[in-house]
Scaffold this motif. Structure first.
Motif, mmCIF file in Angstrom:
data_model
loop_
_atom_site.group_PDB
_atom_site.id
_atom_site.type_symbol
_atom_site.label_atom_id
_atom_site.label_comp_id
_atom_site.label_asym_id
_atom_site.label_seq_id
_atom_site.Cartn_x
_atom_site.Cartn_y
_atom_site.Cartn_z
ATOM 1 N N ALA A 848 -12.160 9.806 5.759
ATOM 2 C CA ALA A 848 -12.553 9.969 7.145
ATOM 3 C C ALA A 848 -13.726 9.071 7.493
ATOM 4 N N ARG A 849 -14.704 8.996 6.576
ATOM 5 C CA ARG A 849 -15.853 8.135 6.856
ATOM 6 C C ARG A 849 -15.428 6.675 6.959
ATOM 7 N N SER A 850 -14.510 6.276 6.073
ATOM 8 C CA SER A 850 -14.077 4.877 6.102
ATOM 9 C C SER A 850 -13.289 4.553 7.366
ATOM 10 N N LEU A 851 -12.622 5.566 7.946
ATOM 11 C CA LEU A 851 -11.841 5.359 9.175
ATOM 12 C C LEU A 851 -12.649 5.675 10.428
ATOM 13 N N GLY A 852 -13.880 6.109 10.249
ATOM 14 C CA GLY A 852 -14.716 6.418 11.406
ATOM 15 C C GLY A 852 -14.342 7.713 12.080
ATOM 16 N N LEU A 853 -13.755 8.664 11.342
ATOM 17 C CA LEU A 853 -13.357 9.949 11.901
ATOM 18 C C LEU A 853 -14.380 11.009 11.564
ATOM 19 N N SER A 854 -14.643 11.918 12.494
ATOM 20 C CA SER A 854 -15.501 13.073 12.234
ATOM 21 C C SER A 854 -14.679 14.135 11.542
ATOM 22 N N THR A 855 -15.360 15.006 10.754
ATOM 23 C CA THR A 855 -14.641 16.011 9.967
ATOM 24 C C THR A 855 -15.148 17.401 10.304
ATOM 25 N N ILE A 856 -14.195 18.358 10.234
ATOM 26 C CA ILE A 856 -14.499 19.783 10.436
ATOM 27 C C ILE A 856 -13.808 20.537 9.305
ATOM 28 N N ALA A 857 -14.556 21.425 8.647
ATOM 29 C CA ALA A 857 -13.987 22.278 7.609
ATOM 30 C C ALA A 857 -13.863 23.681 8.168
ATOM 31 N N ALA A 872 -21.496 17.040 0.679
ATOM 32 C CA ALA A 872 -20.370 16.103 0.600
ATOM 33 C C ALA A 872 -20.265 15.251 1.862
ATOM 34 N N GLY A 873 -21.026 15.599 2.900
ATOM 35 C CA GLY A 873 -21.021 14.785 4.112
ATOM 36 C C GLY A 873 -20.093 15.263 5.207
ATOM 37 N N CYS A 874 -19.654 16.535 5.176
ATOM 38 C CA CYS A 874 -18.808 17.090 6.249
ATOM 39 C C CYS A 874 -19.677 17.268 7.486
ATOM 40 N N ASP A 875 -19.142 16.969 8.646
ATOM 41 C CA ASP A 875 -19.917 17.004 9.881
ATOM 42 C C ASP A 875 -20.079 18.415 10.440
ATOM 43 N N GLU A 876 -18.971 19.144 10.561
ATOM 44 C CA GLU A 876 -19.040 20.464 11.179
ATOM 45 C C GLU A 876 -18.293 21.480 10.319
ATOM 46 N N GLY A 877 -18.652 22.757 10.531
ATOM 47 C CA GLY A 877 -18.016 23.836 9.799
ATOM 48 C C GLY A 877 -17.688 25.001 10.712
#
Length: 912
Positions: A848-857, A872-877
């Protein structure tokens, strides 16, 4: 007509002369009749005179004989009595109504009646015995019969007394007294008879005179009236014939035979040609016809009359030569035949149309013998009119069962009705074909049949088409198996037969597992080929008495007949499972499927086809719900589950109308700052009896009913309204994530509907994120990039939900509008101790970081999971560690009035 106008005076007076001769003849005839009656009356008077004299002389002779006993006196008496007897016999014979005319005539001659009056007397006595005077005279005559017979008895007694010498003066005196008594009785009646006859003769004479007088006067008056009328007619004949001439409906033209010029024309001729009398007289007769010449002089010749304004008028011409004014004149009568010409033209058109129509046409006489046929008849049957002439058209036709056309057809036609039906017809080459035959009758004014008209068409292609349609109506067009209607009909028949034979029947309900993936992954065309292969495999496992059907997309049914036990169907079901599990090669693709089978049997599981199929369906659902690729026999508890599903369907339809749906919002927080930056809108159903239900309990049913689109539209409108309401309440501009079903996402109106909802509530597109599963992305197929680009142009961001749980495709991550990657809770649950989950999550985050996408777990429930994802660098939870899904009011209370987002107290402080 003009020649009759010019008849001579003698011709006009001829009827008058005939009438005069008739009057004279009538008077002479009446006079002769009167003379004949007078002769007859004279005969009556003469007869009466002879009869009276004979009666009186007989009395005198008998009295003398009584006194003297002389034989010659007795002979005279006998002679007079013979006259009376002859008249009396003739009178009685005529009165009887049945008499010999010759004998009666002879009797009157013997009575000395005038011969010329005898026939008249017979006529009068026969037909006028009841006439005035005649009846009284005859009554007087009849009244003397007994007394005259008494005289004969007296004569017999006297003759006997004189013969044996016993006559005494006293006896003679007594006899004379009796004779005198008889005479006193007869004499007044004889006088009455005479007076009545005389009075009758006088009365008849008067009547005859008056009759002849009246008849002569009447005849003379009639003759005078007729003469007056004829003379008046002679005087007015010129006017009358002129009126007839000018008022005739036909055009009449008088033409000089020698010069060919028109002498006179009636009003109709002038009106047709369009000119006055002066303009027409003297014109050449040929000049009034098209081409400058009249038609050939023959009876009924048709020509075209040319009017002065250039119009043409079809006329029929009849001409004759007459003498008029001492010269030969041709009288031409022209009759308007425009209507007839039009009818003949229409008849020709009709005949040509009849010859050109595709249906065969037969015209037959009242005996059904062929009179004519059209071209289509020859093309269809090979028989021309010459080959059929005189033959009955029903000889070449039979009913579908081979029997001749029944007599009821002709009775029906004779009754004024029309017959239409299917028959078998024979061609000229001997072949037989099905024919749709329609017969009607043409009648005269007395409703008697004159002709029959039969119209027919070759039904061979139509019957084949009908059979094809019937096949299509009872078979699935894709697989060729029986459809639901045909399957239920055969199932009902099998149940009825099993009831009589006391055997069992089983219905197998087969549903392919995960078949939708085939259509979504490949194409619907390939999916159809797979279904055809499945149908072939099912058919190979069945015996001759068994039947297979397709009742839905990937649902099949099998009917097993003549079983001993329901459980015997399990053997066939096992074979079907094994056969359907084998790989299928379609268009160089290998497809592996499995199936779930439900079994219901008669009589244990139901007594009719509908119940058996429904129970087999319930058993199949139980097999699919448990482990798939298996079979289940029906039990009553399965139907309870099925009824519950049906009830859920009905309740779900009402839920939309009754506004029973609501939204809960679960916060999503920034893992680094611990602030609420977004919420996910989660659908809930407030069931009136079962309480609040999560989407997992009803979304699948809603998708199967096609209600999911309406639900999704409601969710989008409600979220937009809620965002607008929060903005008015001063809440922070948080992001709202909305889940979109594959059914709504693939709809052509999805993007337009989304944009309309945003505009109506004045919501910025950046405030909304659409969460789309990989399965929904897969369902877009070739339209994936188009849809994503449309969302991107609208300003909507997309989050890939449940990433890694389906058919993951890296290509989706490069699509426009895709800005978020949501890590499924199945990978979060094992963190941070599950090595595989750790490796997968780290790989997802790195990608996701390499593709410029934000992440939500999602699904974070423990602090250890929070710490791992943060490092680990996840943006939102998102998860129960932070908050449960909340109603809008509760979410509003979580925020304070400050413009910055609040920190949740549940989140542990960051460790140094």
């Amino acid at each position: 007509m003009i020649s009759s106008q010019r008849r001579s005076l003698s011709q006009h007076l001829l009827p008058l002369a005939i009438a005069l001769a008739f009057v004279i003849g009538l008077i002479l005839t009446l006079t002769w009749g009167a003379l004949q009656i007078q002769v007859t009356l004279a005969g009556f008077l003469n007869g009466e005179s002879v009869w009276s004299k004979a009666q009186k002389q007989a009395v005198i002779d008998l009295e003398v004989y009584a006194r003297t006993g002389r034989a010659e006196t007795l002979a005279d008496y006998r002679k007079n009595m013979a006259v009376l007897a002859s008249d009396r016999w003739a009178r009685d014979a005529i009165a009887s109504g049945h008499f010999d005319h010759a004998r009666v005539r002879q009797a009157f001659r013997d009575a000395h009646v005038i011969p010329e009056a005898i026939d008249g007397m017979i006529f009068m006595l026969h037909y006028f015995s009841s006439a005035p005077y005649m009846s009284k005279a005859l009554a007087a005559w009849y009244s003397t019969d007994a007394t005259v017979d008494g005289l004969d008895r007296i004569a017999e007694e006297l003759q006997q007394a004189h013969a044996d010498g016993s006559m005494t003066p006293a006896m003679a005196s007594a006899a004379r007294e009796r004779i005198a008594e008889a005479n006193r009785f007869i004499e007044p009646r004889s006088n009455l008879f005479s007076s009545q006859i005389a009075d009758g003769a006088a009365w008849i004479g008067t009547m005859l005179f008056l009759t002849v007088l009246v008849a002569a006067l009447a005849a003379s008056l009639l003759w005078l009236r007729m003469a007056r009328r004829i003379l008046h007619g002679i005087r007015g004949s010129e006017e009358r014939y002129r009126l007839l001439f000018d008022s005739a409906n036909d055009a009449i033209v008088m033409v000089d035979e020698a010069r060919g010029h028109i002498l006179e024309a009636n009003h109709t001729a002038r009106d047709w040609i369009g000119c006055t009398r002066g303009q027409l007289e003297g014109r050449s007769f040929d000049a009034i016809f098209v081409g400058g010449s009249q038609p050939q002089a023959r009876r009924g010749a048709v020509g075209m009359l040319l009017t002065d304004d250039g119009r043409q008028h079809p006329v029929e011409i009849e001409s004759s030569l007459v003498t008029w004014g001492g010269r030969q004149v041709r009288q031409a009568i022209m009759r308007d035949v425009s209507e007839r010409v039009t009818m003949e033209r229409e008849r020709r058109v009709a005949a040509e149309a009849l010859a050109g129509i595709a249906e065969g046409v037969i015209i037959a006489d009242a005996e059904r013998r062929v009179v004519s046929v059209n071209t289509a008849h020859v093309e269809i049957t090979g028989f021309d009119a010459q080959a059929l002439l005189g033959r009955r058209f029903d000889e070449m036709r039979r009913m579908p069962d081979g029997e001749p056309l029944p007599e009821s057809i002709w009775i029906s036609l004779a009754g004024g009705r029309h017959w239409n039906g299917e028959v078998q017809s024979r061609r000229r080459d001997g072949s037989v074909y099905p024919e749709q035959l329609s017969i009607s009758a043409i009648r005269d004014a007395q409703h008697r049949v004159l002709h029959y008209v039969a119209v027919f068409s070759n039904m061979q292609a139509a019957k084949a088409q009908r059979q094809r349609l019937e096949y299509m109506a009872t078979h699935d067009p894709l697989t060729g198996l029986a459809n639901r209607v045909a399957f239920e009909r055969h199932c009902s028949a099998a149940i009825a037969a099993a009831s009589r034979a006391r055997t069992a029947v089983a219905v197998l309900f087969i549903d392919l597992d995960a078949f939708k993936i085939i259509n979504d992954s490949y194409s619907h065309a390939l999916g159809d080929r797979v279904l055809q292969k499945i149908a072939e495999r099912i058919g190979r496992q069945l015996s001759g008495n068994d039947m297979a059907g397709r009742i839905g997309g990937d649902e099949f049914t099998v009917l097993l007949d003549r079983l001993e036990l329901r459980e015997d169907a399990g053997i066939v079901a096992e074979r079907l499972l094994a056969s359907l599990a084998e790989p299928i090669m379609v268009e160089e693709c290998e497809v592996v499927l499995s199936a779930s089978i439900g079994i219901a049997g008669y009589p244990l599981d139901g007594g009719d086809a509908t119940t058996l199929i429904a129970n087999a369906d319930a058993a199949m659902y139980a097999a699919k719900s448990s482990e798939r690729n298996t079979l289940r026999f029906y039990t009553p508890i399965m139907q309870a589950d099925a009824r519950q599903r049906l009830q859920l369907v009905s309740e779900l339809r009402r839920a939309l109308a009754n506004h029973e749906f609501s939204l809960r919002y679960q916060p999503s927080m920034d893992l680094r700052s611990g602030r609420i930056v977004a919420v996910e809108a989660l659908l809930r159903w407030q069931h009136p009896e079962r309480g609040e239900l999560p989407p997992g309990e009803f979304v699948t049913v809603a998708e199967s009913l096609g209600l999911i689109r309406r639900i999704d539209e409601w969710v989008l409108r409600t979220v937009c309204a809620q965002i607008s309401e929060w903005d008015r309440a001063g809440m922070p501009p948080i992001r709202v994530a909305v889940n979109v079903s594959a059914r709504w996402l693939t709809h052509p109106a999805f993007v337009e509907g989304l944009g309309r909802a945003l505009r109506e509530h004045q919501v910025a597109p950046q405030r909304m994120v659409l969460e789309i599963t990989e399965g929904a992305m897969l369902g877009l197929g070739d339209d994936t990039e188009r849809t994503m680009r449309a969302l991107h142009d609208l300003g909507i961001e997309v989050a890939i939900d449940d990433f890694g749980t389906g058919y993951s495709s890296m290509a989706y991550l490069k699509l426009p509008a895709v800005s978020w990657l949501k890590i499924d809770r199945s990978f979060v649950t094992g963190l941070p101790h599950g090595a595989n989950d750790v490796a997968i999550v780290e790989a997802m985050l790195a990608m996701a970081r390499s593709l410029g996408l934000s992440t939500i777990a999602e699904g974070i429930e423990h602090e250890a999971q929070h710490e791992f994802l943060l490092k680990a660098g996840c943006d939102e939870g998102q998860g129960y560690l932070y908050s449960y899904p909340l109603p809008p009011a509760a979410l509003e209370r979580m925020f304070n009035p400050r413009p910055t987002p609040v920190r949740l107290s549940l989140v542990p402080p960051k460790k140094q």
